[in-house]
Design a protein around this motif. Sequence first.
Motif, PDB file in Angstrom:
ATOM      1  N   LEU A 128      71.216  40.429   3.879  1.00 18.94           N
ATOM      2  CA  LEU A 128      72.601  40.889   3.760  1.00 18.94           C
ATOM      3  C   LEU A 128      72.726  41.934   2.655  1.00 18.94           C
ATOM      4  CD1 LEU A 128      75.598  40.720   4.445  1.00 18.94           C
ATOM      5  CD2 LEU A 128      75.726  38.595   3.115  1.00 18.94           C
ATOM      6  N   ASP A 129      72.134  41.660   1.512  1.00 18.76           N
ATOM      7  CA  ASP A 129      72.187  42.616   0.402  1.00 18.76           C
ATOM      8  C   ASP A 129      71.446  43.909   0.749  1.00 18.76           C
ATOM      9  OD1 ASP A 129      73.659  40.835  -1.098  1.00 18.76           O
ATOM     10  OD2 ASP A 129      71.922  40.040  -2.195  1.00 18.76           O
ATOM     11  N   PHE A 130      70.315  43.763   1.444  1.00 14.97           N
ATOM     12  CA  PHE A 130      69.532  44.933   1.844  1.00 14.97           C
ATOM     13  C   PHE A 130      70.338  45.815   2.805  1.00 14.97           C
ATOM     14  CE2 PHE A 130      66.511  47.194   4.533  1.00 14.97           C
ATOM     15  CZ  PHE A 130      65.585  47.667   3.616  1.00 14.97           C
ATOM     16  N   ALA A 131      70.974  45.197   3.788  1.00 19.19           N
ATOM     17  CA  ALA A 131      71.769  45.943   4.770  1.00 19.19           C
ATOM     18  C   ALA A 131      72.960  46.616   4.104  1.00 19.19           C
ATOM     19  CB  ALA A 131      72.236  45.007   5.879  1.00 19.19           C
ATOM     20  N   GLU A 132      73.606  45.897   3.171  1.00 23.43           N
ATOM     21  CA  GLU A 132      74.761  46.469   2.476  1.00 23.43           C
ATOM     22  C   GLU A 132      74.356  47.713   1.676  1.00 23.43           C
ATOM     23  OE1 GLU A 132      78.275  45.188  -0.692  1.00 23.43           O
ATOM     24  OE2 GLU A 132      76.536  43.893  -0.371  1.00 23.43           O
ATOM     25  N   GLU A 133      73.232  47.613   1.008  1.00 19.23           N
ATOM     26  CA  GLU A 133      72.771  48.756   0.214  1.00 19.23           C
ATOM     27  C   GLU A 133      72.383  49.934   1.116  1.00 19.23           C
ATOM     28  OE1 GLU A 133      69.271  49.874  -3.056  1.00 19.23           O
ATOM     29  OE2 GLU A 133      69.658  47.779  -2.529  1.00 19.23           O
ATOM     30  N   ALA A 134      71.720  49.621   2.235  1.00 19.24           N
ATOM     31  CA  ALA A 134      71.280  50.677   3.154  1.00 19.24           C
ATOM     32  C   ALA A 134      72.473  51.428   3.757  1.00 19.24           C
ATOM     33  CB  ALA A 134      70.424  50.078   4.263  1.00 19.24           C
ATOM     34  N   HIS A 135      73.533  50.690   4.076  1.00 20.66           N
ATOM     35  CA  HIS A 135      74.711  51.299   4.716  1.00 20.66           C
ATOM     36  C   HIS A 135      75.772  51.747   3.699  1.00 20.66           C
ATOM     37  CE1 HIS A 135      73.571  50.533   8.878  1.00 20.66           C
ATOM     38  NE2 HIS A 135      73.327  49.257   8.613  1.00 20.66           N
ATOM     39  N   ASP A 136      75.423  51.701   2.430  1.00 24.27           N
ATOM     40  CA  ASP A 136      76.395  52.041   1.373  1.00 24.27           C
ATOM     41  C   ASP A 136      76.995  53.434   1.611  1.00 24.27           C
ATOM     42  OD1 ASP A 136      77.799  51.679  -1.072  1.00 24.27           O
ATOM     43  OD2 ASP A 136      76.343  52.978  -2.067  1.00 24.27           O
ATOM     44  N   GLY A 137      78.321  53.502   1.564  1.00 24.51           N
ATOM     45  CA  GLY A 137      79.023  54.774   1.734  1.00 24.51           C
ATOM     46  C   GLY A 137      79.359  55.116   3.170  1.00 24.51           C
ATOM     47  N   GLN A 138      78.774  54.398   4.132  1.00 26.96           N
ATOM     48  CA  GLN A 138      79.063  54.672   5.544  1.00 26.96           C
ATOM     49  C   GLN A 138      80.329  53.925   5.982  1.00 26.96           C
ATOM     50  OE1 GLN A 138      75.493  53.477   7.630  1.00 26.96           O
ATOM     51  NE2 GLN A 138      74.422  55.378   7.140  1.00 26.96           N
ATOM     52  N   LYS A 139      81.083  54.545   6.864  1.00 26.23           N
ATOM     53  CA  LYS A 139      82.320  53.935   7.376  1.00 26.23           C
ATOM     54  C   LYS A 139      82.275  53.865   8.899  1.00 26.23           C
ATOM     55  CE  LYS A 139      84.709  53.678   3.453  1.00 26.23           C
ATOM     56  NZ  LYS A 139      85.860  54.564   3.191  1.00 26.23           N
ATOM     57  N   ARG A 140      82.959  52.889   9.444  1.00 22.56           N
ATOM     58  CA  ARG A 140      83.157  52.800  10.886  1.00 22.56           C
ATOM     59  C   ARG A 140      84.374  53.631  11.274  1.00 22.56           C
ATOM     60  NH1 ARG A 140      83.440  48.137  14.209  1.00 22.56           N
ATOM     61  NH2 ARG A 140      81.817  49.120  15.465  1.00 22.56           N
ATOM     62  N   ALA A 141      84.571  53.823  12.569  1.00 21.97           N
ATOM     63  CA  ALA A 141      85.737  54.565  13.053  1.00 21.97           C
ATOM     64  C   ALA A 141      87.032  53.846  12.685  1.00 21.97           C
ATOM     65  CB  ALA A 141      85.651  54.748  14.564  1.00 21.97           C
TER      66      ALA A 141
END
Length: 480
Positions: free
Chosen positions: A40-53
Amino acid sequence: MSVIILKKGGETVVNDVKEGLMKKSHYLSKEEKERLKVALDFAEEAHDGQKRATGEPYITHPIAVCEILLDYNADIITLISALLHDVVEDTPVPIPEIDRKFGKQVSNIVDGLTKVEKGTFKKVEYQAINTEKLLSASIEDIRVAAVKIADRLHNMRTLAVKKVEKKVPYANETLIFFAPLAERLGLYKLQEELEEIGFGYLDPPMCQSTQTLINNYANIFVKIYNNCSRELKKEGGALIVDLEWTKVPLYESYSLLQEEHDLSNLFFIKVVTSSTIDCYAALGVIHKLYKPLIHQMIDHISIEVSPFLRQINTKVHINNVEVNFIIQSEKDRNISDAGVFALLENSLTKKEIRGLSKNLLGESIDTVKAITTTPIEFEGLISFELFQKEITVYTPKMDVISLPEGSTIIDFAFSLNPQLAKRMSSARVNGAWMPINTAVKDMDIVEILTTNEEMVSSDWLNHAQTSKAFKEISDLLKIQ
């Protein structure tokens, strides 16, 4: 537990989805929860700054996909893969890093879920390439398909944010491909929701009118159920562990109503017993209380067509109304509710997982790949073979052969035994002589008659509908 603090519309919103996720993982061991938290922490860091529609942080999507699978008590490998399913596709993290941090099983699943580079492919070809990749990975590990179905469900739940011109094609693909795939895996609740949302986008007025018809008849059926419940409990006693009424899912109801306008076929009374043998005793009680309809009893316990549908179906008359019953043991109901995750144990080897995957998806993927030369050809044929409505055909000894609807006696014969099929001279269907190019129907009994010589001809290719029959016939003709 850390939380994500967002500033949206001038208001501070506390996002506690991570905490909610971990709470839902209560059935996992302490060590598994730690592994899930790391992912969970790894995924959160990887997707940091990205937004969904939707405007939400992207991490809310993989968390939602994971939560859908947590509702099925999915194993830890599936859950980690769900959290990481978009990491390689949407961030700079490569597959080897997933392999190093989370192991080969997770990296293989994530790789199977990762679309190929778009490059110069046209839209239709690109979609076909990714379909072939997904199914090829799923035949190795069925958890690839499970995560993809959960991914599609969350995207369907948030489909409203997409542009109007994208909603209908997306919903249509869901009904044609992903809902039938969910059915293959026994993920019936996910299948039902996928179909209901998709139906709502494709034909809102018909969706609403069908729902109204069902709701109106439900009021009548509840009264029938209440009376039956009292009578069954009195007569059945300790045989019956649980009683409930259930209805056919909305989209399937719509399809059935196109064929016939009998609303009674959309509702069932489910009788749950403590053991398999008690199912037959309960059947006796039901047939003693109510007049059974001729040829309406189907035993999918002794003649199994799916590990998720081990049950007895029967139909009876109650006060001039036809009422359907499902009789199931408690164990088989639990397997039906859990779907593929009832069969996925942490101790399964790679070979055992592949065996399970092949059992659920059948031989179609391998055989279609063997006879097609392009991804577009593959997608077209596999859509018929894997996702067409399935029928059950029997041998005279009551062996079960499952085939796509529209299959012929030729397809039946090659599915049963290719060595016997190549010597087929004629056939009987339900006792009557029929040409071997005859389409078989659900519940038909087919007997194959043979000679000592090979009878295969090129004309058989014109009537073969399944990839297995087509490949076997083609190979025999080449030998000749």
